[in-house]
Design an enzyme around this catalytic site. Structure first.
Site, PDB file in Angstrom:
ATOM      1  N   GLY A 243       0.819  -1.203   0.000  1.00 18.35           N
ATOM      2  CA  GLY A 243       0.000   0.000   0.000  1.00 18.35           C
ATOM      3  C   GLY A 243       0.853   1.253   0.000  1.00 18.35           C
ATOM      4  N   GLY A 471       1.612  -6.574   4.376  1.00 17.41           N
ATOM      5  CA  GLY A 471       2.903  -7.177   4.108  1.00 17.41           C
ATOM      6  C   GLY A 471       3.904  -6.937   5.202  1.00 17.41           C
ATOM      7  N   THR A 472       3.462  -6.328   6.300  1.00 22.22           N
ATOM      8  CA  THR A 472       4.363  -5.925   7.374  1.00 22.22           C
ATOM      9  C   THR A 472       4.585  -6.996   8.431  1.00 22.22           C
ATOM     10  OG1 THR A 472       2.439  -4.868   8.360  1.00 22.22           O
ATOM     11  CG2 THR A 472       3.939  -3.466   7.134  1.00 22.22           C
ATOM     12  N   ALA A 514       1.566  -1.780  14.616  1.00 18.74           N
ATOM     13  CA  ALA A 514       1.983  -2.822  15.550  1.00 18.74           C
ATOM     14  C   ALA A 514       1.868  -2.359  16.989  1.00 18.74           C
ATOM     15  CB  ALA A 514       3.406  -3.257  15.237  1.00 18.74           C
ATOM     16  N   PRO A 618      12.292 -10.138  15.116  1.00 21.99           N
ATOM     17  CA  PRO A 618      13.459  -9.660  14.362  1.00 21.99           C
ATOM     18  C   PRO A 618      13.363  -9.935  12.863  1.00 21.99           C
ATOM     19  CG  PRO A 618      14.138 -10.885  16.323  1.00 21.99           C
ATOM     20  CD  PRO A 618      12.661 -11.083  16.186  1.00 21.99           C
ATOM     21  N   GLU A 691       8.478   2.696   8.373  1.00 17.72           N
ATOM     22  CA  GLU A 691       8.917   3.839   7.568  1.00 17.72           C
ATOM     23  C   GLU A 691      10.294   4.359   7.968  1.00 17.72           C
ATOM     24  OE1 GLU A 691       4.734   5.990   6.507  1.00 17.72           O
ATOM     25  OE2 GLU A 691       5.200   5.750   8.622  1.00 17.72           O
TER      26      GLU A 691
END
Length: 729
Positions: A243, A471-472, A514, A618, A691
């Site tokens: 996105g 996708g994170t 998150a 991680p 980001e």
């Protein structure tokens, strides 16, 4: 049962470190990974819906003006064509991320090239596409629409302006000063999955499968656009193929598919072409940035100035927040920061990955390299000397601050040479070789979030929220978090995301996902633990759960006694937001080689060191950092939207001409995770990483280019022609 927690104080109890399960914070493969790599994960356009018609948008071919007439008769006579829909709602949409109405405009008004003006619906996609191409549209064009941001009077954005002390005097009195202007060109999100939607209307309720990032806002936006109550709409977005900001708000495909389905009484699919995504969805604004830095003889800043010019359509509220981290990154008593917005008729400017810092940090950090050279000190040392003890504008403490640690650990991992630096000292054949460094910073935010956790009678668990995973790694980290809190294997936890039937999460945007949804899940799990502790006859702090059993050997199934425990956790930030300045920090190091004859730049290696609170996984965190660094390579060397200066239409509107980095452009990348516990950042002591990994990386490459060949390039991307032009004779 619902449980709420408002965070007014730092979360210092470190409960997650005391659980003993050893699941959270450990590498864990993505739990949805197999479905994705085998092609069984359904994306928005892939849901099997019977009797689905196909819609193709028709877009404007003028910059500004009016649609006088659309000749629909010929299109309707073509084989398979069901409808040609002209509707004002196809051309307007709410501002991204809110339920606000779009700027008022005429139903027949065009504001930018590529704006949707109609939808053709047919039995088959090829029929709809052919009819859309044949549709005859008559316009009344305005030839004077401004498309160049430098040619209009810009609007000052007063909310982002700062003026303290006397910067002009500081520049005059400084031992060393820098006054330099950088430009960056616009960027596209260029997500792999194009925007797509399938809408179904049963006469009472609308169900839309769509590629969206923030369902909590999107449902309100769509309800507003269609004048429907939210409880009559269901949005589903379980898998999103990227996105990067372009799917924060509802896009034209969602509205168009919904209108068509409601009018035709049958499902309708609308998938934007790659060209339509580039031309009409969203762009990152180009920028012009003036940096003024004044320093004493030791390199400590006494003056700091950052002015930026950005652009957007008339009526749009968004202005690329270029100054975002400049407000707090470096100390300087005399400060002047300002942002101007030019109103032009290119497509909407909005949030593209790391809005603000993605382009603001490269300019700032390249200017810092110039200052380091003037002062005659190591550029790492210059940055270390200017880290503020408190927010230099708000006079607030930082929730945590890892910039110094990231610079030092990154330098060690990279093998940074702190000896005196001069350009053109290392050559390999026709290649000059150099290294560069830059700081990274990205503001941290958390949002209100709600999640439902069910501990089932069979000893498994379920997590439900409308939060999306773009996708994170959201699916995975929520399973790990629940596993840690309730003593379960993540394989025994079903994470159900991306459905507005579930409680509202924070959405995937701003790197807050998150920390925000994780805190809501924590609240729910803590409530379940208290219930279990009561049943086990111990306090919650004494309750140890490992592999589905308590420390005394009782199984969860025995404690549950044949009944589920369901808790809905709600988290929201409280006074904590106003008590601290919260941000993620990092450092980039790059080694490049520049061809002395062609100006071609190749990156040999890069290192990124990042501090962002608790590392939940991680593997997924490193993946985000790798992606961010890859983006920074694109910002530095290849990515640029090219607009025709005559009418403002986008020239390079596909992946053939918009040059994202490919595998052969990407070197070995080393990621150093500088873990910490930021108790003021969120209830789970985590901050965003999605980001941060691209905020400043382009400057490390630019600084390495200068060190390699002596070319100080003041425009991004640094294409070979620009590098050649800037090379010393």
């Amino acid at each position: 049962m619902s449980v709420s927690f408002r965070q007014d104080e730092p979360a210092t109890d470190n409960r997650l470190d005391q659980m003993g399960q050893g699941v959270l914070g450990k590498p864990h493969p993505r739990i949805e990974g197999l479905a994705k790599v085998t092609g069984t994960a359904p994306y928005a356009a892939e849901y099997p819906v019977a009797n689905c018609a196909e819609g193709v948008l028709v877009t404007a071919t003028i910059t500004r003006g009016d649609v006088v007439r659309i000749d629909t008769d010929h299109a309707l006579a073509l084989p398979g064509v069901l409808a040609v829909i002209e509707d004002a709602r196809l051309t307007t949409r709410p501002a991204q991320g809110t339920a606000d109405k779009a700027p008022a405009q005429s139903p027949r008004q065009v504001c930018y090239w590529g704006q949707p003006i109609a939808l053709v619906v047919a039995e088959r996609f090829e029929q709809a596409r052919d009819a859309a191409r044949r549709l005859q549209v008559e316009y009344r064009a305005d030839p004077d629409a401004p498309v160049d941001p430098a040619a209009v009077d810009a609007e000052a954005q007063t909310d982002d302006a700062v003026s303290r002390g006397d910067l002009a005097q500081a520049m005059r009195e400084a031992t060393h000063s820098v006054d330099v202007t950088y430009t960056t060109q616009g960027h596209a999100s260029a997500a792999m999955e194009p925007h797509a939607a399938i809408a179904e209307w049963d006469g009472e309720r609308l169900t839309v499968h769509a590629s969206l990032q923030m369902l909590n806002y999107n449902i309100s936006e769509l309800a507003d656009a269609l004048d429907l109550d939210e409880d009559r709409i269901r949005l589903v977005s379980r898998y999103v193929g990227g996105g990067f900001g372009s799917k924060l708000g509802i896009s034209q495909d969602v509205v168009a598919a919904s209108i068509a389905a409601m009018q035709l009484g049958r499902p309708v699919r609308v998938v934007l072409s790659r060209q339509q995504v580039f031309q009409g969805i969203m762009r990152r604004s180009e920028t012009t940035q003036r940096l003024r830095l004044a320093a004493d003889a030791t390199g400590r800043l006494i003056g700091f100035g950052h002015h930026a010019l950005v652009s957007n359509l008339p009526g749009e509220a968004f202005a690329e927040p270029v100054l975002q981290s400049s407000h707090f990154l470096y100390a300087a008593e005399n400060r002047e920061l300002s942002l101007d917005l030019a109103r032009i008729h290119r497509m909407t400017a909005g949030s593209v990955r790391a809005p603000g810092e993605a382009v603001g940090m490269p300019a700032l950090e390249a200017a810092m390299d110039i200052l380091a050279e003037k002062v005659g000190i190591d550029p790492v040392e210059l940055r270390l000397r200017n880290i503020p003890a408190r927010d230099p504008e708000k006079d607030l403490p930082f929730s945590s601050h890892t910039l110094a640690e990231c610079l030092n650990k990154g330098a060690e991992a990279f093998g940074w040479d702190r000896s005196p630096r001069r350009p053109r000292q290392t050559r390999d054949g026709e290649w000059w070789i150099g290294t560069g460094v830059a700081s990274a910073a990205r503001v941290h935010n958390v949002q209100a979030a709600t999640a439902r956790v069910t501990l089932k009678r069979d000893g498994t668990a379920r997590v439900e929220t409308d939060m999306t995973d773009i996708g994170t790694g959201t699916y995975t980290i929520l399973a790990q978090l629940v596993g840690e809190m309730l003593g379960l294997d993540p394989a025994d936890i079903l994470v159900d995301l991306g459905d507005t039937r579930h409680p509202r999460g924070p959405g995937s945007g701003g790197s807050w996902g998150a920390a925000s949804i994780g805190s809501a899940v924590y609240v729910a799990c803590q409530a379940i633990r208290e219930d279990l502790a009561s049943r086990a006859g111990v306090s919650e702090r004494e309750l140890q759960l490992t592999r589905g059993r308590t420390a005394s050997g009782q199984s969860l199934t025995d404690l549950l006694s044949g009944a589920d425990i369901v808790r809905e956790g709600h988290y929201e930030p409280g006074k904590i937001e106003d008590a601290f300045t919260a941000a993620g920090f990092g450092a980039f190091f790059a080694q490049v080689r520049v061809n002395r004859f062609t100006g071609e730049t190749r990156i040999d290696r890069m290192t990124g060191a990042f501090g962002f609170g608790r590392v939940l996984n991680p593997t997924t965190a490193r993946s985000q950092c790798l992606g961010g660094i890859t983006w920074s390579i694109g910002v530095a060397l290849t990515e640029a939207l090219a607009f025709d200066p005559r009418d403002g239409h986008l020239v390079n509107c596909d992946l053939a001409e918009y040059h994202v980095p490919v595998h052969r452009d990407i070197p070995d990348i080393d990621v150093v995770l500088v873990e910490e516990r930021d108790a003021a950042a969120s209830l789970i002591q985590a901050k965003g990483i999605g980001e941060l990994g691209m905020c400043g990386g382009a400057a490390a490459i630019a600084n390495a280019v200068y060190h390699a060949c002596g070319a100080r390039v003041l425009a991004f991307p640094m294409t070979p022609d620009r590098i050649l032009a800037a090379m010393p004779d």
